[in-house]
Design a protein around this motif. Sequence first.
Motif, PDB file in Angstrom:
ATOM      1  N   TYR A  27       0.837  -1.197   0.000  1.00 53.13           N
ATOM      2  CA  TYR A  27       0.000   0.000   0.000  1.00 53.13           C
ATOM      3  C   TYR A  27       0.875   1.252   0.000  1.00 53.13           C
ATOM      4  O   TYR A  27       1.991   1.255   0.532  1.00 53.13           O
ATOM      5  CB  TYR A  27      -0.879   0.059   1.252  1.00 53.13           C
ATOM      6  CG  TYR A  27      -1.718  -1.167   1.505  1.00 53.13           C
ATOM      7  CD1 TYR A  27      -2.887  -1.397   0.788  1.00 53.13           C
ATOM      8  CD2 TYR A  27      -1.353  -2.090   2.490  1.00 53.13           C
ATOM      9  CE1 TYR A  27      -3.670  -2.520   1.034  1.00 53.13           C
ATOM     10  CE2 TYR A  27      -2.123  -3.211   2.747  1.00 53.13           C
ATOM     11  CZ  TYR A  27      -3.286  -3.426   2.015  1.00 53.13           C
ATOM     12  OH  TYR A  27      -4.049  -4.538   2.255  1.00 53.13           O
ATOM     13  N   ALA A  28       0.342   2.316  -0.576  1.00 51.68           N
ATOM     14  CA  ALA A  28       1.002   3.616  -0.516  1.00 51.68           C
ATOM     15  C   ALA A  28      -0.044   4.674  -0.193  1.00 51.68           C
ATOM     16  O   ALA A  28      -1.203   4.561  -0.597  1.00 51.68           O
ATOM     17  CB  ALA A  28       1.678   3.956  -1.843  1.00 51.68           C
ATOM     18  N   VAL A  29       0.373   5.684   0.571  1.00 52.31           N
ATOM     19  CA  VAL A  29      -0.517   6.787   0.919  1.00 52.31           C
ATOM     20  C   VAL A  29       0.105   8.083   0.421  1.00 52.31           C
ATOM     21  O   VAL A  29       1.281   8.363   0.678  1.00 52.31           O
ATOM     22  CB  VAL A  29      -0.741   6.884   2.440  1.00 52.31           C
ATOM     23  CG1 VAL A  29      -1.627   8.091   2.769  1.00 52.31           C
ATOM     24  CG2 VAL A  29      -1.371   5.609   2.968  1.00 52.31           C
ATOM     25  N   ILE A  30      -0.688   8.867  -0.289  1.00 56.04           N
ATOM     26  CA  ILE A  30      -0.247  10.187  -0.736  1.00 56.04           C
ATOM     27  C   ILE A  30      -1.069  11.224   0.010  1.00 56.04           C
ATOM     28  O   ILE A  30      -2.298  11.280  -0.128  1.00 56.04           O
ATOM     29  CB  ILE A  30      -0.429  10.364  -2.254  1.00 56.04           C
ATOM     30  CG1 ILE A  30       0.338   9.277  -3.007  1.00 56.04           C
ATOM     31  CG2 ILE A  30       0.052  11.742  -2.693  1.00 56.04           C
ATOM     32  CD1 ILE A  30       0.143   9.307  -4.516  1.00 56.04           C
ATOM     33  N   SER A  31      -0.397  12.027   0.829  1.00 56.80           N
ATOM     34  CA  SER A  31      -1.056  13.103   1.556  1.00 56.80           C
ATOM     35  C   SER A  31      -1.004  14.347   0.675  1.00 56.80           C
ATOM     36  O   SER A  31       0.063  14.920   0.440  1.00 56.80           O
ATOM     37  CB  SER A  31      -0.343  13.355   2.891  1.00 56.80           C
ATOM     38  OG  SER A  31      -1.048  14.303   3.670  1.00 56.80           O
ATOM     39  N   VAL A  32      -2.163  14.767   0.190  1.00 51.42           N
ATOM     40  CA  VAL A  32      -2.171  15.788  -0.854  1.00 51.42           C
ATOM     41  C   VAL A  32      -3.490  16.554  -0.823  1.00 51.42           C
ATOM     42  O   VAL A  32      -4.536  16.015  -0.438  1.00 51.42           O
ATOM     43  CB  VAL A  32      -1.944  15.118  -2.236  1.00 51.42           C
ATOM     44  CG1 VAL A  32      -3.081  14.179  -2.582  1.00 51.42           C
ATOM     45  CG2 VAL A  32      -1.732  16.128  -3.335  1.00 51.42           C
ATOM     46  N   GLY A  33      -3.441  17.822  -1.230  1.00 54.58           N
ATOM     47  CA  GLY A  33      -4.630  18.653  -1.260  1.00 54.58           C
ATOM     48  C   GLY A  33      -5.348  18.573  -2.590  1.00 54.58           C
ATOM     49  O   GLY A  33      -4.715  18.484  -3.654  1.00 54.58           O
TER      50      GLY A  33
END
Length: 307
Positions: A252-258
């Motif tokens: 899994y990967a998480v991208i914290s982004v607006g």
Amino acid sequence: MKRIVILALILALLLAILAGCSNSGPTTGTGTAPPPVSPEAPSVNRENDLPGKVLKVHFLDVGQADSILVQFPDGRNMLVDAGKNDDGPRVVSYLKRQGIEKIDYLVGTHPHEDHIGGMDKVIRTFEIGRVYMPRATTTTRSFKDVLLAVKNKGLKINTARAGVTILDQGNLRAYFVAPCSSDYEDLNDWSAVTRIEYGATAFLLTGDAGARSEAEMLASGANLRADVLKVGHHGSHRSTTTAFLKAVAPEYAVISVGKDNDYGHPHRETLVRLAEAGVKVYRTDRDGTIVFTSDGKNITVEKKGRR
């Protein structure tokens, strides 16, 4: 003249926080004194595992910013970054809803406003155990506010760098694998990168670390494998290189982004690399806050929705 006054003020704050501690390390590329170093005091218990307990990692929806809550299976808590200045109240509110009263470990990955902006609010609101930041400084108001909050709470700043252990308890470990060097032109490469192990599962939280930091981590020989990767620098093409992604080999990967941010994050190149590696991608701009739960063997994922 104004810059000199600001630098002098930051230096005075750092010296006040430093009182009684050693600070003989190298200065940063900004030319100002680095945050002080306190002796490391990780929790070590090789005998007791934590059967029946779970590790929870919350990737908060704070727009074009980062904030990650880690709830360790032994009841302790770690917060990695706290969003922008305006995100402070939102982060505090989320932590309170989880029943948090104490942040045992507070990590500021690097002194950009979208990572430490809300940290002074967190420090003022909760009981704080140990504070970790890399030896990087800026002259921004956000950085000064964090220093003031640390000073006013009577805390010290422990240096976050490769090889420093945060905690080590049986089948639970948390430690830094970056930064590996003592001088960077790009402030993002100062990012404190945290690896968390619980049983057979692992998480890698990369802050805004870019290609240079990733190359250094690879060269260091550190174990970078992780089931969950917090994608560096909001999915910028300057991070998550092919070699680094191969070493981490995340599920899994998480991208914290607006949502609809001005930087075009996440960049297409990064998304392509993740897709080609067969990684399941979650994004805070689409999925909201994302919570991963590990029992030491298996990981489950919960999407809490947009803020």
